[in-house]
Write a protein that holds these residues in place. Structure first.
Motif, PDB file in Angstrom:
ATOM      1  N   ARG A 114      10.150  -6.308   7.543  1.00  0.00           N
ATOM      2  CA  ARG A 114       9.808  -6.358   6.114  1.00  0.00           C
ATOM      3  C   ARG A 114       9.448  -4.913   5.876  1.00  0.00           C
ATOM      4  N   ALA A 115       8.668  -4.212   6.664  1.00  0.00           N
ATOM      5  CA  ALA A 115       8.455  -2.841   6.192  1.00  0.00           C
ATOM      6  C   ALA A 115       9.346  -2.008   6.094  1.00  0.00           C
ATOM      7  N   ARG A 116      10.463  -2.244   6.818  1.00  0.00           N
ATOM      8  CA  ARG A 116      11.749  -1.318   6.845  1.00  0.00           C
ATOM      9  C   ARG A 116      12.493  -1.643   5.487  1.00  0.00           C
ATOM     10  N   VAL A 122       0.974  -1.260   0.111  1.00  0.00           N
ATOM     11  CA  VAL A 122      -0.078   0.003   0.087  1.00  0.00           C
ATOM     12  C   VAL A 122       1.092   1.241   0.173  1.00  0.00           C
ATOM     13  N   LEU A 123       0.732   2.021  -1.037  1.00  0.00           N
ATOM     14  CA  LEU A 123       1.504   3.207  -1.211  1.00  0.00           C
ATOM     15  C   LEU A 123       0.492   4.524  -1.118  1.00  0.00           C
ATOM     16  N   PRO A 124       1.152   5.599  -0.828  1.00  0.00           N
ATOM     17  CA  PRO A 124       2.232   5.787  -0.404  1.00  0.00           C
ATOM     18  C   PRO A 124       2.639   5.168   0.752  1.00  0.00           C
ATOM     19  N   ASN A 181      -3.085  -9.950   2.614  1.00  0.00           N
ATOM     20  CA  ASN A 181      -2.323  -9.463   3.305  1.00  0.00           C
ATOM     21  C   ASN A 181      -1.632  -8.198   2.799  1.00  0.00           C
ATOM     22  N   TYR A 182      -1.302  -7.327   3.600  1.00  0.00           N
ATOM     23  CA  TYR A 182      -0.697  -5.797   3.049  1.00  0.00           C
ATOM     24  C   TYR A 182       0.533  -5.689   3.675  1.00  0.00           C
ATOM     25  N   VAL A 183       1.493  -4.959   3.114  1.00  0.00           N
ATOM     26  CA  VAL A 183       2.407  -4.351   3.775  1.00  0.00           C
ATOM     27  C   VAL A 183       2.400  -2.720   3.768  1.00  0.00           C
ATOM     28  N   ALA A 184       2.393  -2.223   4.936  1.00  0.00           N
ATOM     29  CA  ALA A 184       2.490  -0.767   5.020  1.00  0.00           C
ATOM     30  C   ALA A 184       3.258  -0.166   6.044  1.00  0.00           C
ATOM     31  N   SER A 185       3.531   1.086   6.125  1.00  0.00           N
ATOM     32  CA  SER A 185       4.805   1.830   6.987  1.00  0.00           C
ATOM     33  C   SER A 185       3.983   1.424   8.416  1.00  0.00           C
ATOM     34  N   ASP A 186       4.747   0.974   9.223  1.00  0.00           N
ATOM     35  CA  ASP A 186       4.550   1.271  10.482  1.00  0.00           C
ATOM     36  C   ASP A 186       5.341   2.210  11.540  1.00  0.00           C
ATOM     37  N   VAL A 187       5.939   3.065  10.618  1.00  0.00           N
ATOM     38  CA  VAL A 187       6.458   4.371  11.238  1.00  0.00           C
ATOM     39  C   VAL A 187       5.706   5.440  11.728  1.00  0.00           C
ATOM     40  N   LEU A 188       5.503   5.646  12.752  1.00  0.00           N
ATOM     41  CA  LEU A 188       4.376   6.824  13.314  1.00  0.00           C
ATOM     42  C   LEU A 188       5.051   8.196  13.539  1.00  0.00           C
ATOM     43  N   TYR A 189       4.445   9.142  13.218  1.00  0.00           N
ATOM     44  CA  TYR A 189       4.753  10.486  13.543  1.00  0.00           C
ATOM     45  C   TYR A 189       4.159  11.127  14.557  1.00  0.00           C
ATOM     46  N   VAL A 190       4.747  11.560  15.462  1.00  0.00           N
ATOM     47  CA  VAL A 190       4.029  12.239  16.795  1.00  0.00           C
ATOM     48  C   VAL A 190       4.817  13.777  16.757  1.00  0.00           C
ATOM     49  N   SER A 191       3.838  14.707  16.610  1.00  0.00           N
ATOM     50  CA  SER A 191       4.426  16.017  16.329  1.00  0.00           C
ATOM     51  C   SER A 191       5.456  16.422  15.425  1.00  0.00           C
ATOM     52  N   GLY A 192       5.457  15.459  14.367  1.00  0.00           N
ATOM     53  CA  GLY A 192       6.544  15.676  13.199  1.00  0.00           C
ATOM     54  C   GLY A 192       7.543  14.989  13.446  1.00  0.00           C
TER      55      GLY A 192
END
Length: 568
Positions: free
Chosen positions: A461-463, A413-415, A441-452
Motif C-alpha cells: 500500500r505504501a508503494r 504522513v508526509l513528506p 493508523n498511519y501510512v508512511a514510507s518504508d523505503v530505507l536509505y543506507v549510505s544514500g
C-alpha cells in the motif's frame, strides 16, 4: 562481595543511562516513545506493512495507559540493562564474586549493547537481557525443578517482543531444556509449543503477508556487518560489534583501542577456559558454544556470503529477519561473558601477594568499561531527552475530534520518507514520530536509505501511495485515489518538507479542508469517501493474540504458586 555483586548491575545501568533518566523522551532511530501511544489495528498485525513492531507496539500501547510513555521508556531501558547484569551471574554457576562481577561487566558493557541502544532496538535489548535467565530456567527445568518451566515461558514471552529476540530465545530454551531422561521429549515439546504460542502474534501476521514478506535483496549488502576501525568483519563480530549503521558506532570502536579491547577480552576468556569447562556440564558448555557459533555465522553471513543471503531473503518469505545479521550476535554474548568471568576468577588468584590479586581482579572487572568509555552517560551524551512541541498535542486533539465523527480511515504522513532529524530533537535522526503520536493508523514510507542507497520496503500500500504522489497531476483525482487506499487525513511535517526538499513526495494541502495549520504541522481532511480497508486474517490474528495471552497468563499463575528460586 555479595553486596557488590548485587549492586553492580544497577551501578552500570545508572552510569550508562544517567542523562536518559531526566524528564523528556529519547528519540533515537527506531526508539520512539510518545506520551500516549494509541492501540490500533495495525499494531496488532493487521496493517499492510510487515509486522516488524508486533507485538512490541501493541504492548506499549496497553501499558502506557497505566504508566506514562515518558516513564515507561526509562523503565524499559533500565530494566534491560539491570536484568542483563543480574542474569549474567547465572552464566557463572559458582559462588565466585570476582567471576560474577566480571561476567556482569562484559554482558552489560559491550559493543552490542552500545550499538543496539544507539539505534533504538529496545525490544531486542530486552531479549538480550532475557537470554541468561532462559539459560538458567531451562537448565533448572531439565533438572525437574518445579515451576521452572513456567518461569522459562515467561522469559520467552519477554524476548518475543521482537521477532529476532523471539527466535534467539526459543533456540536457547530448546538447546538447554532437552535432556536424555524419560521426560525429555515431553519437556521439549512443551517448551517448543510455548515458544510458538508467545511468538504467535508476529508469526501469524507475517504469514498472512505471504509473498509480500519477501525482502529486497539489495538489503543484504546494506545491512551486512561492517568492520570497525582496523578490525575486519570476522574479528569485529567476535568482539560483539559490526552494526551496519556507522552513526551509532562508539568512537572508541574506530581506532586501535578496539584491537586492544578484543585481544584483552580474548586473553581473559582463554585464561578461564579450563575452569569454565569444570564449572559446567559438558552438554551445557557445548550448547553455549554451538549457539555462539550460530550467532557468529549469521552475524557475518551478509558480509562473507552475500550471494547466498540475497537469494535467501528474496526467495524465502520472512527471510528478511536475517538481513541485519549482527542482531544475532546476542547468541555469542552468554558464552563470552561466562568465559570472561571464569578468566577473571583465575586472574584473581595467580599472584602471591593479595594486593596483586586484587589489582588483577579489579582490572578484569573494569576492562570492558576502560576500553569503551563512551558507552557511559548516554553514549557520551548523544542520548538526550527532549520534549515534543506543543503543536503535536494540538494536532492530536483535532485528529481525535475528527475521528469521532468519521471513525474510519488512516492518516497519510508526509513528506513520504521514513526518518527525520527534527531540530527540536537536537538534529538526531529518528523514525518519524508524528504517526505514532497521532491516534489513527498511519501510512508512511518504508523505503530505507543506507549510505544514500534506497532499500525497497515490503508495504504494497505504501508503494502504491508513493506512486500516486509522484505521478498524480490532478489533486482531486489524487484525493479520490488516496481515499480508495483507506486514507482519510493527511499530515504534513513542514520542517521535514523544507529539509528534504522536492526529492521526496509530498502534497499541497492548500485546497483541502484543514483541521490544523501551525508552524510545524498541517493536518487536512481529504473530504472524500474512504474505502474501508479489508482486514483479511482478523480471526487468525485474534487467535494468535489469544494464544500468546493465555500462555503468558497461565505461566505467570503457575510461577506465582511456586516458591521462586534463591537469587545468588
Amino acid at each position: 562481595m555479595r553486596v557488590a555483586v548485587r549492586v553492580w548491575p544497577w551501578v552500570l545501568a545508572v552510569v550508562v543511562l544517567a542523562p536518559v533518566l531526566a524528564p523528556g523522551y529519547v528519540l533515537s532511530y527506531d526508539m520512539v516513545f510518545v506520551p500516549d501511544l494509541a492501540l490500533r489495528s495495525d499494531f496488532l498485525g493487521l496493517g499492510s506493512s510487515l509486522p516488524r513492531a508486533v507485538p512490541s507496539d501493541a504492548v506499549v500501547a496497553v501499558v502506557d495507559e497505566v504508566v506514562p510513555g515518558m516513564v515507561l521508556q526509562k523503565l524499559v531501558l533500565v530494566a534491560a540493562l539491570v536484568l542483563a547484569g543480574i542474569g549474567a551471574r547465572r552464566l557463572v554457576p559458582v559462588e565466585n564474586g570476582v567471576a560474577q562481577l566480571a561476567a556482569t561487566s562484559l554482558y552489560v558493557w559491550n559493543p552490542y549493547v552500545a550499538e543496539r541502544l544507539g539505534i533504538g532496538h529496545w525490544p531486542l535489548l530486552l531479549a538480550y537481557a532475557a537470554l541468561p535467565w532462559i539459560f538458567d530456567a531451562a537448565r533448572r527445568a531439565r533438572a525437574g525443578e518445579q515451576g521452572a518451566l513456567a518461569v522459562l515461558v515467561l522469559w520467552l514471552g519477554l524476548a518475543a517482543l521482537s521477532a529476532a529476540g523471539g527466535l534467539m530465545a526459543a533456540a536457547v530454551a530448546l538447546v538447554f531444556v532437552w535432556g536424555r531422561d524419560r521426560g525429555a521429549l515431553r519437556r521439549t515439546l512443551l517448551v517448543g509449543g510455548a515458544a510458538l504460542a508467545v511468538n504467535a502474534p508476529w508469526l501469524v501476521a507475517g504469514l498472512l503477508h505471504g509473498s509480500g514478506a519477501l525482502t529486497d535483496p539489495t538489503a543484504v549488502e546494506a545491512f551486512a556487518a561492517r568492520g570497525e576501525g582496523v578490525l575486519p568483519v570476522p574479528l569485529t563480530v567476535l568482539g560483539l560489534g559490526g552494526i551496519w549503521n556507522a552513526e551509532v558506532v562508539p568512537l572508541s570502536r574506530q581506532g586501535w583501542v578496539a584491537v586492544f579491547a578484543l585481544a584483552a577480552v580474548v586473553a581473559v576468556c582463554a585464561a578461564g577456559l579450563r575452569r569454565w569447562l569444570r564449572w559446567l556440564p559438558r552438554r551445557d558448555s557445548w550448547g553455549l558454544a554451538a549457539l555462539a557459533a550460530v550467532g557468529l555465522l549469521v552475524g557475518s553471513a551478509g558480509a562473507i556470503t552475500p550471494g547466498l543471503m540475497e537469494w535467501f531473503v528474496a526467495s524465502v518469505p520472512g527471510g528478511g529477519l536475517l538481513r541485519d545479521g549482527s542482531r544475532y550476535l546476542a547468541l555469542v554474548a552468554p558464552l563470552q561473558a561466562g568465559l570472561f568471568g571464569a578468566g577473571a576468577g583465575v586472574l584473581a588468584g595467580v599472584m602471591r601477594e593479595q594486593v596483586g590479586n586484587v589489582a588483577l581482579a579489579a582490572g578484569a572487572v573494569l576492562l570492558p568499561i576502560a576500553v569503551m568509555p563512551d558507552l557511559a552517560w548516554g553514549l557520551a551524551g548523544s542520548l538526550r531527552p527532549v520534549d515534543f512541541p506543543q503543536e503535536y498535542a494540538e494536532a492530536r486533539e483535532v485528529m481525535v475530534e475528527s475521528m469521532a465523527e468519521r471513525d474510519e480511515g488512516a492518516l497519510l504522513v508526509l513528506p513520504f520518507s521514513s526518518y527525520r532529524a527534527p531540530s527540536w530533537n537536537h538534529g538526531r535522526r529518528t523514525l518519524d514520530p508524528v504517526g505514532r503520536y497521532m491516534p489513527a493508523n498511519y501510512v508512511a514510507s518504508d523505503v530505507l536509505y543506507v549510505s544514500g542507497r534506497p532499500i525497497e520496503g515490503e508495504d504494497r500500500r505504501a508503494r502504491r501511495v508513493q506512486d500516486m504522489l509522484s505521478d498524480a497531476e490532478d489533486r482531486m483525482d489524487l484525493a479520490r485515489a488516496l481515499g480508495g487506499e483507506g486514507i482519510a487525513w493527511v499530515l504534513v511535517d513542514l520542517e521535514a518538507e523544507r529539509v528534504l526538499g522536492e526529492g521526496v513526495p509530498s502534497l499541497d494541502t492548500a485546497s483541502l479542508p484543514q483541521l490544523h495549520a501551525g508552524d510545524l504541522l498541517v493536518v487536512a481532511e481529504l473530504g472524500e469517501r474512504v474505502d474501508q480497508n479489508r482486514r483479511d486474517g482478523v480471526v487468525w490474528v485474534a487467535v494468535a493474540w489469544a494464544l500468546a495471552g493465555v500462555t503468558s497468563i497461565t505461566s505467570l499463575a503457575v510461577a506465582l504458586r511456586k516458591r521462586p528460586p534463591k537469587v545468588r
